[in-house]
Design a protein around this motif. Structure first.
Motif, PDB file in Angstrom:
ATOM      1  N   ASP A 124       0.874  -1.170   0.000  1.00 15.99           N
ATOM      2  CA  ASP A 124       0.000   0.000   0.000  1.00 15.99           C
ATOM      3  C   ASP A 124       0.912   1.220   0.000  1.00 15.99           C
ATOM      4  N   LEU A 125       1.102   1.829  -1.163  1.00 14.38           N
ATOM      5  CA  LEU A 125       2.050   2.930  -1.316  1.00 14.38           C
ATOM      6  C   LEU A 125       1.376   4.292  -1.174  1.00 14.38           C
ATOM      7  N   ASP A 126       0.387   4.398  -0.312  1.00 20.99           N
ATOM      8  CA  ASP A 126      -0.324   5.653  -0.068  1.00 20.99           C
ATOM      9  C   ASP A 126       0.673   6.716   0.414  1.00 20.99           C
ATOM     10  N   PRO A 127       0.924   7.777  -0.401  1.00 18.78           N
ATOM     11  CA  PRO A 127       1.938   8.770  -0.035  1.00 18.78           C
ATOM     12  C   PRO A 127       1.529   9.652   1.145  1.00 18.78           C
ATOM     13  N   THR A 128       0.262   9.605   1.565  1.00 22.02           N
ATOM     14  CA  THR A 128      -0.142  10.379   2.744  1.00 22.02           C
ATOM     15  C   THR A 128       0.085   9.598   4.023  1.00 22.02           C
ATOM     16  N   ALA A 129       0.361   8.301   3.912  1.00 21.00           N
ATOM     17  CA  ALA A 129       0.579   7.472   5.092  1.00 21.00           C
ATOM     18  C   ALA A 129       2.064   7.298   5.394  1.00 21.00           C
ATOM     19  N   ILE A 130       2.876   7.235   4.359  1.00 20.85           N
ATOM     20  CA  ILE A 130       4.317   7.031   4.523  1.00 20.85           C
ATOM     21  C   ILE A 130       5.010   7.491   3.249  1.00 20.85           C
ATOM     22  N   SER A 131       6.203   8.003   3.420  1.00 21.76           N
ATOM     23  CA  SER A 131       7.016   8.401   2.272  1.00 21.76           C
ATOM     24  C   SER A 131       7.887   7.204   1.895  1.00 21.76           C
ATOM     25  N   TRP A 132       7.471   6.503   0.856  1.00 24.22           N
ATOM     26  CA  TRP A 132       8.151   5.269   0.460  1.00 24.22           C
ATOM     27  C   TRP A 132       9.343   5.585  -0.433  1.00 24.22           C
TER      28      TRP A 132
END
Length: 167
Positions: A124-132
């Motif tokens: 889950d690459l959601d950019p608002t949850a974590i900066s991957w």
């Protein structure tokens, strides 16, 4: 202002008038209050070999060593310095806000890491949850959880205008 003589032949002539640095608004306005084309002290300017018309560069700079990995340069390597790629998450005026952001990010990362995912497309690459970053994705796919907390926090500084992770 520019003017072109329709019958002129040959190279152009560029005249320029600048104001002195660090003048106040009033000084600048008084300098142009009674200015005309005839009484303005114009300076004829020509470009240098680099094509600079104003603020011409100093040729001595070409003799300075380049900051590059290319062959023949002075330094063997270059760096972006300390770089988290997560400034909106890890910098804040409030230590409590940093801790809350980090706990949320670590929790999301650990959820993904322990889920046993084997392919980046499954994360889950959601950019608002974590900066991957590439490295963080690699660690998550290897089931490597992160343990962290307030003991890892320290005072630092950041460049302004870095944005909001909630965007």
């Amino acid at each position: 202002m520019a003017a072109k003589r329709p019958n002129h032949e040959g190279p152009c002539q560029l005249s320029y008038h600048g104001v002195a640095d660090y003048q106040t608004r009033e000084e600048k306005l008084s300098g142009i209050a009674n200015a005309t084309l005839a009484n303005t002290p114009w300076e004829t300017i020509n470009p240098n070999a680099a094509g600079d018309w104003l603020n011409q560069r100093n040729a001595a700079i070409d003799a300075f060593p380049a900051l590059s990995d290319d062959p023949g340069v002075h330094f063997a390597s270059r760096s972006a310095g300390v770089q988290t790629n997560r400034d909106p998450w890890v910098y804040n005026f409030s230590p409590d806000a940093v801790e809350a952001n980090m706990r949320r990010m670590i929790h999301k990362y650990n959820e993904e890491a322990i889920a046993g995912r084997k392919d980046e497309g499954d994360l889950d690459l959601d950019p608002t949850a974590i900066s991957w970053s590439r490295n963080i994705r690699r660690h998550a796919l290897r089931d490597c959880p992160i343990n962290g907390g307030r003991q890892l926090a320290f005072t630092g500084c950041s460049l302004p205008g870095r944005g909001d992770p909630g965007r």
